[in-house]
Design a protein around this motif. Sequence first.
Motif, short mmCIF file in Angstrom:
data_model
loop_
_atom_site.label_atom_id
_atom_site.label_comp_id
_atom_site.label_asym_id
_atom_site.label_seq_id
_atom_site.Cartn_x
_atom_site.Cartn_y
_atom_site.Cartn_z
N THR A 102 -8.09 -7.76 -22.21
CA THR A 102 -7.41 -8.99 -22.61
C THR A 102 -6.64 -8.84 -23.92
O THR A 102 -5.71 -9.61 -24.18
N ASP A 132 -0.52 -13.54 -14.20
CA ASP A 132 -1.89 -13.60 -14.69
C ASP A 132 -2.88 -14.03 -13.61
O ASP A 132 -4.00 -13.50 -13.53
N ARG A 137 3.39 -5.59 -20.50
CA ARG A 137 2.56 -5.68 -19.29
C ARG A 137 2.72 -4.44 -18.41
O ARG A 137 3.83 -3.92 -18.24
#
Length: 364
Positions: free
Chosen positions: A160, A297, A322
Motif C-alpha cells: 500500500t 484499485d 502504478r
Amino acid sequence: MTKLKVLYPYFDSVVDETPSHLPEFEQFCQDFCVIFYKLSTPQDLIRAFHYELSDISGIFFTDRFHFFADFKDYIPHFPKSLEVVSYPWVGSEIFKPEALREKGINLCNVGEGCADDVADVALQLTLSTFRFTSFLESTLRSTKTITAARAVSSTLDINTKTGLPCNSTGTVAKGVRIGGKKVVSPRGRTAGIVGLGSIGKAIARRLSCIGLNIKYTKRTPLTEEETNSFPFDLQYVVSLEELIPQVDVLILCVPETPQTINMVNSKTLALFQKGSRIVNVGRGSAVNEDDLLVALDNGTISSFGADVFQNEPNIDERLLNRFDVMVLPHVGPFTCDNFDRAHGQVVENITQALSYHNYSNLVN
C-alpha cells in the motif's frame, strides 16, 4: 510576380527545426517567400502580426510552437491576408477551427498518414495490458536479474505504500498473477474499438492478427462493402454503453469533442466486466483519470495503457507510480517516416491553397 509570404516560426535553430532535408520543402522555399521567424515572446509575435507579418498568406505551423503559447490568443491578431494554416499532425482542438473559419482562415491537417504508426503503438500497449510487459521490463532493469524479475509473476498482494506487487507465492501453479491481477493471453478475447476511422481500422487489423475478436462503435457504422473489405469478422455495436460489457479490452481512438470528453467515467466504468483493460491512443480528455484510478484499485479495470493523458503535457503521478498502468509520452506518430510524409503534406496543403485555392485535408 511578387511571391506570397508564408510564416515558418522556430525557436532556437532554423537549421534544426525545418525539414530542409526534403526536396519538396526546398522547392516550397523557392515558390513562396518563406519567413523564418524566431519566436521570443507571445507579445512580440502578436506585435509582429500587426507590422512585419501583416501581409502573410499562410502559416506553416510547427510542433514546437504548440508548446509556446495558447493558439487562440493569436487569432484576433491574424492579418486579413492570412488564408491558410497547416500543421504536421491530425488533432485540431488547439487551433479552434470554428474561430478560424469565422475569420475566413482555412485550417488543414495531414489526413490519415499517421494511422499505421499510431496503430503500432496501440498494439504494443494492448499487449502490455494483457501481459504486463512494461512492468516486467522495468523490474528486470531495476533488479538486474531474471530470477528476481520473474518472481513478481507470482505475487498476490500490493504494498500500500509503494503501490507495487509484493508477497510472492514462489509458484505459478494457480496461474500467473502480478499483484493479484491475472496475466492472460489476448487470443480468443474481445477488443472493442471506439472510433473506427483510419487509425481505428489500422488497430483492428493488428489486434485481429494477435487473435482478438473485434467489435466497434462509432456515430455511423461502416457500409456493408467497407465491412466486407476486412479479412475477419467486424461487429458494429450501436453505443459505447452497449459495447463495454461485451469486451475484454476497450481501445479509445477518438478526437476531442464535447461528446468524447470524460466518456470513460464512473458510470461507464461500472459497465465493464471485472478485470477488463483500457487503452487510449486518441485524446487524454476521453478518460476521467480520477475515476479510472478507483476502478484500477477495486479491480474493475485490470490495467490501463495510454499514449495520451488528461492534463497534457502534465501527467498525474498516481498513474506513473502504478505497475498496472503502461505509459508512453504521446509518441504514437513519432517516426522519421511519418514526419517526413507529414511535413511534405503541409507543403502540399499550403501550395494547393495559395496557388489554386484548393484546400486539401481541410479541418474547418
